[in-house]
Design a protein around this motif. Structure first.
Motif, PDB file in Angstrom:
ATOM      1  N   ALA A  47       0.275   3.465  -0.351  1.00 42.88           N
ATOM      2  CA  ALA A  47      -0.539   3.132   1.019  1.00 42.88           C
ATOM      3  C   ALA A  47       0.124   3.646   2.220  1.00 42.88           C
ATOM      4  O   ALA A  47       1.164   2.850   3.121  1.00 42.88           O
ATOM      5  CB  ALA A  47      -1.719   2.757   1.181  1.00 42.88           C
ATOM      6  N   SER A  70       3.238   5.606  -8.029  1.00 44.05           N
ATOM      7  CA  SER A  70       1.958   5.491  -7.424  1.00 44.05           C
ATOM      8  C   SER A  70       0.854   5.312  -7.908  1.00 44.05           C
ATOM      9  O   SER A  70       1.190   6.660  -8.514  1.00 44.05           O
ATOM     10  CB  SER A  70       2.386   5.549  -5.750  1.00 44.05           C
ATOM     11  OG  SER A  70       1.250   5.264  -5.211  1.00 44.05           O
ATOM     12  N   MET A  97      -5.087   6.501  -4.672  1.00 43.55           N
ATOM     13  CA  MET A  97      -4.865   5.943  -3.669  1.00 43.55           C
ATOM     14  C   MET A  97      -5.785   5.619  -2.615  1.00 43.55           C
ATOM     15  O   MET A  97      -7.217   5.906  -3.196  1.00 43.55           O
ATOM     16  CB  MET A  97      -4.952   7.620  -3.287  1.00 43.55           C
ATOM     17  CG  MET A  97      -5.124   7.963  -1.714  1.00 43.55           C
ATOM     18  SD  MET A  97      -5.871   9.599  -1.483  1.00 43.55           S
ATOM     19  CE  MET A  97      -4.687  10.297  -1.694  1.00 43.55           C
TER      20      MET A  97
END
Length: 91
Positions: free
Chosen positions: A29, A61, A64
């Motif tokens: 992030a 990742s 989100m």
């Protein structure tokens, strides 16, 4: 957020490990300008989990973090007004 650390050689990125209620995921992030790892640790955050995983700075990742920009331009977490279970859906 179960774990949080700065991504080496970056100013904006944090690597987070979160409990989605279904599994545990790693997220990258761009919030390091607004949160130190110890400030986000233990917080509930709202995340998108139905995104295609991406490699960011060599880190896989898997989602989100959703944030809101306040009038001062700071990103703040999007939180429910009452306690909810990890993995609760946004409707």
């Amino acid at each position: 957020v179960l774990e949080a650390e700065k991504v080496a050689k970056t100013k904006k990125l944090l690597k987070l490990k979160v409990d989605t209620g279904i599994d545990q995921r790693t997220l990258v992030a761009g919030i390091a300008e607004f949160y130190k790892p110890e400030e986000i640790l233990g917080k509930q955050v709202t995340i998108l989990v139905n995104l295609e995983p991406r490699k960011i700075r060599g880190i896989h990742s898997q989602g989100m973090v959703l944030m809101i920009e306040n009038p001062d331009g700071k990103l703040v977490t999007l939180n429910p007004s009452a306690d909810v279970a990890n993995g609760s859906t946004v409707g």
